[in-house]
Scaffold this motif. Sequence first.
Motif, PDB file in Angstrom:
ATOM      1  N   ARG A  68       0.838  -1.208   0.000  1.00 12.37           N
ATOM      2  CA  ARG A  68       0.000   0.000   0.000  1.00 12.37           C
ATOM      3  C   ARG A  68       0.873   1.259   0.000  1.00 12.37           C
ATOM      4  N   ASN A  69       1.950   1.229   0.771  1.00 17.39           N
ATOM      5  CA  ASN A  69       2.884   2.352   0.809  1.00 17.39           C
ATOM      6  C   ASN A  69       3.520   2.566  -0.569  1.00 17.39           C
ATOM      7  N   PHE A  70       3.922   1.477  -1.220  1.00 16.55           N
ATOM      8  CA  PHE A  70       4.473   1.577  -2.580  1.00 16.55           C
ATOM      9  C   PHE A  70       3.449   2.206  -3.523  1.00 16.55           C
ATOM     10  N   THR A  71       2.197   1.749  -3.457  1.00 21.20           N
ATOM     11  CA  THR A  71       1.141   2.276  -4.329  1.00 21.20           C
ATOM     12  C   THR A  71       0.947   3.769  -4.099  1.00 21.20           C
ATOM     13  N   GLU A  72       0.971   4.192  -2.825  1.00 28.00           N
ATOM     14  CA  GLU A  72       0.839   5.618  -2.513  1.00 28.00           C
ATOM     15  C   GLU A  72       1.990   6.420  -3.102  1.00 28.00           C
ATOM     16  N   GLN A  73       3.213   5.886  -2.990  1.00 31.38           N
ATOM     17  CA  GLN A  73       4.374   6.580  -3.555  1.00 31.38           C
ATOM     18  C   GLN A  73       4.272   6.670  -5.074  1.00 31.38           C
ATOM     19  N   PHE A  74       3.844   5.595  -5.710  1.00 29.50           N
ATOM     20  CA  PHE A  74       3.685   5.571  -7.165  1.00 29.50           C
ATOM     21  C   PHE A  74       2.688   6.655  -7.600  1.00 29.50           C
ATOM     22  N   LYS A  75       1.544   6.721  -6.913  1.00 29.21           N
ATOM     23  CA  LYS A  75       0.528   7.716  -7.247  1.00 29.21           C
ATOM     24  C   LYS A  75       1.030   9.136  -6.973  1.00 29.21           C
ATOM     25  N   ALA A  76       1.817   9.312  -5.907  1.00 31.97           N
ATOM     26  CA  ALA A  76       2.374  10.636  -5.594  1.00 31.97           C
ATOM     27  C   ALA A  76       3.315  11.099  -6.700  1.00 31.97           C
ATOM     28  N   PHE A  77       4.137  10.179  -7.236  1.00 35.79           N
ATOM     29  CA  PHE A  77       5.021  10.531  -8.351  1.00 35.79           C
ATOM     30  C   PHE A  77       4.205  10.897  -9.586  1.00 35.79           C
TER      31      PHE A  77
END
Length: 112
Positions: A68-77
């Motif tokens: 979930r943290n990875f997904t949030e970072q991906f969306k933030a980028f």
Amino acid sequence: TPKQKVKPPMQCDSINLSNHLEGHIHLSNKKALYYNMKMYYESLGENPFDYLPLTFHIKDGVDSDVFRNFTEQFKAFEAMNEEESKAKRPKIYNVWIIKPGENTNRGSGITV
């Protein structure tokens, strides 16, 4: 039967070369090196990702907090890229290296 001679590592003049360091998994294994470096910087009160590439070790699949943290970072980028494109700045590519599963090596299954 006679004992076989053990071949020495490759030799170049007086320098011995070896492609393996026994007992040094914490230096030669990428995951172990990452965890050790992360713990080191955290022990100094530093953010490890000021020094290391942003890394996620996802052990428990898509339902894990790490994923979930990875997904949030991906969306933030992705959101940052949209803002940058509105400001007519160069795009920052949202590229990640994904290495599947434990005990894989030699690049098998790696995708970008």
